[in-house]
Design a protein around this motif. Structure first.
Motif: not given
Lengths: 169, 322
Positions: A63-71, A113, A120, A122, B21, B24-25, B28, B39, B43, B164
């Protein structure tokens, strides 16, 4: 396993990671506290419960990282599973062993990661800097690992046979 | 037997987690708004806790940095003292040059920092984690009128863009991110191009492509060393925001075109406060229809054909700019 205690532990870890370790860096590297707890939960809770807890930790981190959710979630779960499966036959009787597992698990999570992130789409995750991050973060987590044991013991509760610090030499 | 059963169940659970996962990927990466909003809610919910923890733990970070980065601080202090000495000497000169400076601004028609609505924000924290070094989090969000893509500046010039936006915080992608392309205009030649930060060289920006970008043989089109570089009007940023000054012009690796190196006006690695320009955003640079120079567009206003001054201010209107 106490879900409430585990939730509190995960949230506290996330807050410390996001606030304290945004400023405190060692050789320019932020300690990967969330990875450490994912590895420790895999180690102490085993391959069945550990990956689920690690998955939740990774999901919150995403949620805090710029990479996609779930990575992070998928990487943390896999590392916790590997640690839980590999550590099942160990005596778990020394700090050195715990530190080594934390170091290897952290190295695996950081590189996993970055590699999966590149797959993915990135960019700029896989380079020599990635190896430096993985090595230093692994070293830091190896030093921090024995300190996390009482917290993990408190979160998992007595059913997991962890009575707090004192069992390992 | 029991161990094998446990391992089997653990594998099934891992497969299930992997499927979740991957879902979700996919969600997203495909840009589903629901995932982004969810998300953002997480936050926002955790923001008060993080703010409280930040204020509690900020002395820890300060002590850590003062202990382990003392040499850097000392060097920085020395550099600042030198700058202060130079500034005090230049103060009198600056007063004399002030009127000339204003005239220069007017002549360059830089509307930067004039009638733009801005929101001032405090930088709450630097990058989290080890793989996103070119972002900062600021303490303003949707509730303060911010939207994605807005231009972020300081008095010195461009800082980056809002990447964001949550309810009360936002993430800013800094100009130091080599992946952030910026449409720029070289003030001395009026050329427009695309530039980005140079990986591994903090504070340096490179411009190496653009429509009608000068070739190596076109020496008369070289920008002057020390001339200003600003954001282009057709870029996705507010027009004419200062970026920096040209420090070097060199041949590109193809030995045909030129690369312009720019020293950034802002030190984006050491930010405390920034301003967000509240303007309408373009997600992507506009692509204008290409019109052959000998033809007349069907939708052209006939009055423009009779007005000899109509095309003077807009440049070559039918070209694809960037």
């Amino acid at each position: 396993m106490s879900a409430l205690r585990l939730g509190v532990l995960i949230l506290l870890t996330l807050v410390v990671q996001v606030t304290v370790f945004a400023d405190v860096r060692i050789w320019g590297i932020a300690p990967e506290l969330l990875v450490l707890f994912a590895v420790m939960l895999g180690y102490w809770a085993g391959p069945q419960s550990g990956p689920t807890a690690a998955f939740v930790i990774g999901l919150l981190w995403d949620v805090y990282l710029p990479t996609p959710l779930g990575l992070s979630a998928i990487v943390f779960a896999m590392v916790a599973f590997a640690v839980g499966t590999g550590g099942a036959e160990l005596f778990r009787d020394s700090k050195v062993q715990l530190a080594a597992i934390a170091a290897v698990g952290t190295f695996g999570a950081v590189t996993g990661y970055a590699l999966l992130g590149e797959v993915m789409g990135q960019r700029g995750l896989v380079d020599l800097e990635m190896l430096r991050v993985a090595l230093i973060a692994g070293l830091i987590n190896a030093l921090l690992a024995p300190l996390t044991r009482p917290l993990v013991a408190w979160a998992l509760g007595p059913t997991f046979g962890l009575s707090g610090a004192g069992d390992i030499r | 037997m029991a161990l094998a059963q446990r391992t089997g169940r653990a594998r099934h659970r891992l497969i299930l987690l992997t499927l979740v996962a991957m879902t979700l990927l996919t969600v997203d990466l495909r840009g589903f708004e629901t995932a982004r909003v969810a998300q953002g809610y997480v936050r926002d919910v955790l923001h008060p806790v993080n703010s409280l923890a930040s204020s509690i733990f900020s002395p820890v970070g300060d002590i850590w940095n003062s202990v382990f980065q003392y040499d850097e601080l000392e060097a920085e202090n020395a550099a600042l003292q030198q700058q202060l000495d130079a500034l005090s000497g230049a103060a009198i000169q600056a007063e004399a040059d002030n009127s000339a400076y204003r005239q220069l601004l007017e002549s360059l028609e830089l509307p930067y920092a004039l009638d733009l609505e801005t929101v001032t924000a405090r930088v709450e924290r630097g990058p989290v984690g080890n793989f996103a070094s070119d972002v900062v989090t600021i303490n303003k969000g949707h509730s303060h009128g911010l939207t994605e893509g807005m231009t972020v500046v300081t008095g010195a010039g461009l800082v980056g863009r809002v990447d964001r936006v949550d309810g009360v915080t936002s993430t800013v992608q800094l100009l130091s991110d080599p992946g952030l392309l910026v449409g720029v205009r070289l003030v001395s030649t009026n050329d427009v191009g695309l530039g980005h930060a140079v990986p591994g060289e903090p504070g340096v920006f490179i411009i190496n492509q653009g429509p009608n970008w000068p070739q190596i043989s076109e020496a008369e089109l070289l920008p002057e060393i020390g001339s200003a570089v600003v954001t282009d009007a057709d870029s996705r940023y507010t027009a004419d925001v200062p970026i920096g000054r040209v420090i070097e012009v060199r041949p590109a690796s193809d030995e045909l075109s030129l690369e312009v190196l720019v020293k950034l006006a802002n030190d984006v690695e050491d930010l405390a406060f920034v301003s967000v320009l509240i303007t309408e955003q373009r997600a992507e640079p506009p692509l204008l229809p290409v019109v052959p120079s000998t033809s007349v567009p069907l939708d052209l206003d006939p009055d423009l054909l009779n007005d000899p001054n109509a095309g003077d201010s807009g440049g070559s209107g039918g070209e694809v700019t960037q």
